[in-house]
Design an enzyme around this catalytic site. Structure first.
Site, PDB file in Angstrom:
ATOM      1  N   ASN A  58      -3.414   8.296   9.798  1.00 59.69           N
ATOM      2  CA  ASN A  58      -4.481   8.336   8.559  1.00 59.69           C
ATOM      3  C   ASN A  58      -4.604   9.990   8.093  1.00 59.69           C
ATOM      4  O   ASN A  58      -5.181   9.972   6.897  1.00 59.69           O
ATOM      5  CB  ASN A  58      -5.843   7.876   9.201  1.00 59.69           C
ATOM      6  CG  ASN A  58      -5.826   6.312   9.513  1.00 59.69           C
ATOM      7  OD1 ASN A  58      -4.959   5.628   9.140  1.00 59.69           O
ATOM      8  ND2 ASN A  58      -6.765   5.739  10.279  1.00 59.69           N
ATOM      9  N   ARG A 388       1.563  -5.429  -1.951  1.00 63.11           N
ATOM     10  CA  ARG A 388       2.551  -4.948  -0.795  1.00 63.11           C
ATOM     11  C   ARG A 388       2.930  -6.292   0.065  1.00 63.11           C
ATOM     12  O   ARG A 388       2.168  -7.190   0.179  1.00 63.11           O
ATOM     13  CB  ARG A 388       1.598  -4.394   0.410  1.00 63.11           C
ATOM     14  CG  ARG A 388       0.866  -3.168  -0.217  1.00 63.11           C
ATOM     15  CD  ARG A 388       0.296  -2.102   0.821  1.00 63.11           C
ATOM     16  NE  ARG A 388      -0.689  -1.396   0.600  1.00 63.11           N
ATOM     17  CZ  ARG A 388      -0.595  -0.163   0.186  1.00 63.11           C
ATOM     18  NH1 ARG A 388       0.867   0.168  -0.136  1.00 63.11           N
ATOM     19  NH2 ARG A 388      -1.343   0.792  -0.369  1.00 63.11           N
ATOM     20  N   ARG A 418       0.118   2.593  -3.348  1.00 61.10           N
ATOM     21  CA  ARG A 418       0.600   3.596  -2.671  1.00 61.10           C
ATOM     22  C   ARG A 418       1.363   3.516  -1.535  1.00 61.10           C
ATOM     23  O   ARG A 418       1.280   2.891  -0.499  1.00 61.10           O
ATOM     24  CB  ARG A 418      -0.728   4.292  -2.341  1.00 61.10           C
ATOM     25  CG  ARG A 418      -0.635   6.023  -1.899  1.00 61.10           C
ATOM     26  CD  ARG A 418      -1.876   6.648  -1.798  1.00 61.10           C
ATOM     27  NE  ARG A 418      -2.773   6.801  -3.103  1.00 61.10           N
ATOM     28  CZ  ARG A 418      -3.915   6.447  -3.108  1.00 61.10           C
ATOM     29  NH1 ARG A 418      -4.537   6.061  -2.068  1.00 61.10           N
ATOM     30  NH2 ARG A 418      -4.518   6.892  -4.267  1.00 61.10           N
ATOM     31  N   HIS A 448      -4.708  -5.410  -8.076  1.00 56.42           N
ATOM     32  CA  HIS A 448      -4.882  -5.273  -6.738  1.00 56.42           C
ATOM     33  C   HIS A 448      -5.246  -6.895  -6.212  1.00 56.42           C
ATOM     34  O   HIS A 448      -5.364  -6.965  -5.129  1.00 56.42           O
ATOM     35  CB  HIS A 448      -5.973  -4.585  -6.405  1.00 56.42           C
ATOM     36  CG  HIS A 448      -6.235  -4.098  -4.940  1.00 56.42           C
ATOM     37  ND1 HIS A 448      -7.259  -4.400  -4.188  1.00 56.42           N
ATOM     38  CD2 HIS A 448      -5.534  -3.550  -4.149  1.00 56.42           C
ATOM     39  CE1 HIS A 448      -7.365  -3.940  -3.065  1.00 56.42           C
ATOM     40  NE2 HIS A 448      -6.146  -3.346  -3.025  1.00 56.42           N
ATOM     41  N   TYR A 481      -4.503  -7.413  10.339  1.00 54.49           N
ATOM     42  CA  TYR A 481      -5.544  -7.523   9.600  1.00 54.49           C
ATOM     43  C   TYR A 481      -6.244  -8.576   9.427  1.00 54.49           C
ATOM     44  O   TYR A 481      -5.733  -9.831   9.613  1.00 54.49           O
ATOM     45  CB  TYR A 481      -4.865  -7.165   8.048  1.00 54.49           C
ATOM     46  CG  TYR A 481      -4.497  -5.829   7.611  1.00 54.49           C
ATOM     47  CD1 TYR A 481      -3.926  -5.077   8.743  1.00 54.49           C
ATOM     48  CD2 TYR A 481      -4.127  -5.463   6.541  1.00 54.49           C
ATOM     49  CE1 TYR A 481      -3.317  -3.964   8.537  1.00 54.49           C
ATOM     50  CE2 TYR A 481      -3.540  -4.140   6.075  1.00 54.49           C
ATOM     51  CZ  TYR A 481      -3.152  -3.393   7.212  1.00 54.49           C
ATOM     52  OH  TYR A 481      -2.649  -2.108   7.014  1.00 54.49           O
ATOM     53  N   ARG A 577     -16.307  -0.862   7.028  1.00 55.21           N
ATOM     54  CA  ARG A 577     -15.257  -0.390   7.831  1.00 55.21           C
ATOM     55  C   ARG A 577     -15.237   1.015   8.175  1.00 55.21           C
ATOM     56  O   ARG A 577     -15.326   1.711   8.975  1.00 55.21           O
ATOM     57  CB  ARG A 577     -13.926  -1.049   7.841  1.00 55.21           C
ATOM     58  CG  ARG A 577     -12.818  -0.732   8.879  1.00 55.21           C
ATOM     59  CD  ARG A 577     -11.490  -1.023   8.177  1.00 55.21           C
ATOM     60  NE  ARG A 577     -11.103  -0.159   7.179  1.00 55.21           N
ATOM     61  CZ  ARG A 577     -10.390  -0.649   6.398  1.00 55.21           C
ATOM     62  NH1 ARG A 577      -9.673  -1.807   6.171  1.00 55.21           N
ATOM     63  NH2 ARG A 577      -9.849   0.328   5.454  1.00 55.21           N
ATOM     64  N   HIS A 605     -10.422  -6.037   7.245  1.00 55.89           N
ATOM     65  CA  HIS A 605      -9.962  -6.173   5.818  1.00 55.89           C
ATOM     66  C   HIS A 605     -10.457  -7.028   4.932  1.00 55.89           C
ATOM     67  O   HIS A 605     -10.474  -7.009   3.545  1.00 55.89           O
ATOM     68  CB  HIS A 605      -8.256  -6.137   5.693  1.00 55.89           C
ATOM     69  CG  HIS A 605      -7.765  -5.754   4.376  1.00 55.89           C
ATOM     70  ND1 HIS A 605      -7.171  -6.667   3.802  1.00 55.89           N
ATOM     71  CD2 HIS A 605      -7.528  -4.598   3.926  1.00 55.89           C
ATOM     72  CE1 HIS A 605      -6.692  -6.007   2.636  1.00 55.89           C
ATOM     73  NE2 HIS A 605      -6.702  -4.715   2.819  1.00 55.89           N
TER      74      HIS A 605
END
Length: 713
Positions: A58, A388, A418, A448, A481, A577, A605
């Protein structure tokens, strides 16, 4: 594709800085909470090791993106303060203080807690001082046979200038004494560890005996540096690692987005440095030399009391066959809506909606829906977004098969996801070769949204079947997730989704939707309007409440609307979160707002918005957080849960359940500090453990390759 004008917030007056926390400092606070998991003795030991690795990962991304962008804007004088009013120079100083504290705590956790605890379990990470003579002989042989042949040590002199160092790679600076074969005095050399080399080496049991014995590659390179420079005396060998700006910039006026992005990717690994990590034992003279060559400042240096690539500790999780040191393995359940008798999903969906709560319920249901569509001769078209997808997802194979079966397949791939840009470019090429129509979305707006649309001929008409989700079509992530997915044949939702896909692929005009909220057009306005509606209910003495579960919250005007609603009497609970820039508990402003963060086994998530609406509640699941980028600069979709039973289930499982958590929850105060919740006199309640017990098919001791931890931001 020309850029469209997005909906922008109406700014009535500048934000009041005292009402806002800082986003970057909030991101660091999240990692403090993740590190607390690594230091929690109640968590299985190997999971704690993974949490430690996740903090390092992270931090890498934090520097590559957030710090890199801030430093760049600060350098060019374009870093205007955010709503919190903190100037960029001061913010960079506070970030450094926070990272120094986090780094010290991170290495203290490794040296003082995790390392000794692993040793007690006969799992050893050995330094060269701890090697037995037998281990040293084996490691030297390994070094000479497996490592040395692929190294290219570089002496630094006028003929060998300082080399280009790739982003986040392991390097060793070696101080030499003596002369080479040409009579040149040795001073300094660099050794770059090729990415082909494993960063952690396991010593065989026949060498070390029972247990698990590991050595960092960095330790090996330092210990045998003399073998790389015969004839010289090695006066010192010091590991270092540089982090570079990894944000890709692609001009909006490009002819081919994929080609432009490919060209940008070539230089990403060598972009401007933003951080230098170096061992604690490195002399200042070496540090100064590295600073000079990387064009950094002393404030960009972070000393490490241990391996600079501590992120690599997570690699041993799958190497160690110790189920008792891992979370118990679980089997996701098949949703009850599928029934004991195997039925076609289309038949089931024609009668009822299906809700999926991952990871507790199986992602295979989504794959089954697509597989059924691929094999059904009555299915005419399939449209899907991919943000993704992962390396080995069967979804891609099914989309290829559908195209080869003669179905009209359209896939919207977001090339700018990303750190997945290169993988998505390859994915796009593979799909195009199979005859899939690939769309790259909209220049200037990341796609997205997570959505799938299946068009099927039934008798004399066409019917649309839909899957919408808060998470990506990524099978591995679906086990790590928490996300909500909805399968439905609702005609209005199907028509809305058809319009969204048409807009993405066909240069369509602004569209009017009946059920879905659509960013960057209606989502922001709708969220603010629903918050203001709750405020109006409160002003008229009616019950008024908002509950939202988000990954992050930083959009200033949404926050101001929440403050206004709280002042009007609305009770507001936010489950955020990561970074939250709203200050709860301000006297006279936000006493009615409570903010909590859940950090547990799974990465939280799912995004869920619930509005009380005077006894007629509305609940939405979404791909979007209440962040400026999601609401203004991305293609996002929020979808309503229309079935009352499913709406209640979403509320109970994702909101009420999490508000009751008193073991994994962290409570935010008005100063930006988080305090871990404790049960007190109440029975302990973990939201994630409750869902595991209630929804998963079974829980059993973990296998060597069982599911692990996910806490990446």
């Amino acid at each position: 594709m020309p850029r469209r004008q997005a909906i922008q917030p109406v700014i009535t007056e500048p934000p009041q800085p005292e009402l806002f926390l800082n986003r970057e400092l909030g991101a660091l606070e999240f990692n403090v909470r993740v590190l607390a998991q690594a230091r929690d003795p109640g968590i299985p030991l190997l999971e704690r090791l993974r949490y430690l690795s996740i903090v390092a990962s992270n931090l890498d991304e934090f520097f590559e993106v957030r710090v890199a962008m801030l430093k760049q804007r600060h350098q060019f004088g374009s870093a205007a303060p955010g709503p919190d009013g903190i100037a960029s120079g001061e913010l960079l100083s506070r970030i450094r203080e926070g990272v120094l504290d986090l780094t010290r705590a991170q290495y203290a956790a490794w040296q003082e807690e995790l390392g000794p605890a692993l040793t007690a379990e006969n799992i050893h990470f050995l330094t060269h001082k701890q090697w037995s003579s037998r281990q040293r002989r084996w490691l030297q042989g390994y070094f000479e046979n497996e490592v040395l042949p692929v190294l290219s040590p570089l002496g630094l002199d006028p003929a060998h200038p300082f080399p280009r160092i790739l982003n986040k790679t392991l390097n060793i600076a070696v101080v030499l004494q003596g002369r080479d074969a040409f009579g040149h005095e040795g001073h300094m050399a660099l050794v770059r560890a090729p990415r082909s080399l494993p960063r952690i080496i396991r010593i065989p049991n026949e060498v070390s005996g029972e247990g698990d014995h590991f050595v960092f590659l960095a330790e090996l390179l330092q210990a045998f540096a003399d073998l790389m420079f015969p004839g010289f005396k090695v006066a010192g060998a010091y590991q270092f690692r540089v982090t570079r700006n990894s944000e890709l910039i692609v001009e909006e006026e490009v002819d081919n987005l994929a080609r432009a992005l490919t060209e940008e990717l070539v230089g990403r690994g060598y972009a401007r440095p933003v951080r230098l990590e170096i061992g604690n034992d490195c002399p200042q003279s070496i540090v100064s030399m590295l600073i000079s060559n990387f064009e950094l400042e002393e404030t960009d240096v972070y000393r490490c009391d241990g391996p600079v690539n501590i992120i690599r500790l997570g690699l041993v999780y799958d190497e160690i066959e110790r189920p008792e040191l891992k979370f118990p393995r679980f089997t996701p359940s098949i949703p009850a809506a599928f029934g004991p008798v195997k039925k076609r999903l289309f038949d089931t969906l024609s009668q009822r909606d299906i809700l999926l709560h991952h990871p507790y319920e199986s992602f295979n249901a989504v794959i089954d829906l697509l597989r059924e569509a691929v094999q059904d001769p009555d299915v005419l078209a399939i449209k899907q977004t991919l943000y993704r997808a992962g390396k080995d997802t069967p979804l891609v194979d099914l989309l290829v098969e559908a195209a080869r079966n003669g179905k009209d397949v359209t896939v919207v791939i977001e090339l700018r996801a990303r750190f997945d840009e290169e993988a998505n470019i390859r994915l796009a090429e593979r799909l195009q070769e199979a005859g899939v129509q690939v769309v790259y979305g909209v220049v200037g707006f990341k796609t997205h949204a997570k959505m799938m649309l299946i068009v099927r001929r039934e008798n004399s008409h066409l019917r649309r079947y839909v899957h919408l989700s808060t998470g990506n079509y990524h099978q591995s992530n679906s086990r790590l997730y928490t996300d909500i997915g909805l399968m439905t044949a609702d005609p209005e939702i199907g028509e809305d989704l058809h319009k969204v896909f048409q807009q993405l692929s066909g240069l369509g005009p602004t569209i009017s939707l009946k059920r879905l909220l659509h960013s960057p057009f209606t989502l922001y306005k709708s969220v603010v309007a629903k918050i203001e509606r709750e405020a109006e209910h409160a002003r008229h003495g009616r019950p008024a409440r908002i509950v939202a579960k988000l990954n992050a919250l930083n959009e200033a005007h949404v926050i101001e609307a929440l403050y206004a609603a709280a002042q009007a009497g609305v009770e507001i609970d936010l489950i955020v979160r990561g970074a939250c820039t709203l200050r709860p508990g301000i006297v006279g402003g936000s006493e009615r707002i409570r903010v909590r963060s859940i950090v547990g086994r799974f990465l939280e998530h799912s995004r869920v918005y619930w509005f009380g609406n005077d006894g007629q509640p509305e609940i939405y699941c979404a791909s979007a957080d209440w962040m400026e980028r999601n609401l203004m600069r991305r293609i996002e979709v929020a979808f309503p849960i229309l079935d009352p039973a499913l709406a209640k289930r979403v509320y109970d499982e994702t909101l009420a359940n999490y508000l009751a958590d008193n073991t994994q929850a962290w409570l935010l105060d008005s100063q930006g500090r988080y305090t871990r919740a404790t049960p007190g006199e109440q029975p302990p309640h973990s939201a994630q453990e409750t869902l595991l017990a209630n929804l998963s098919a079974s829980i059993a001791p973990s296998s060597p390759r069982g599911e692990g931890t996910a806490a990446s931001h």
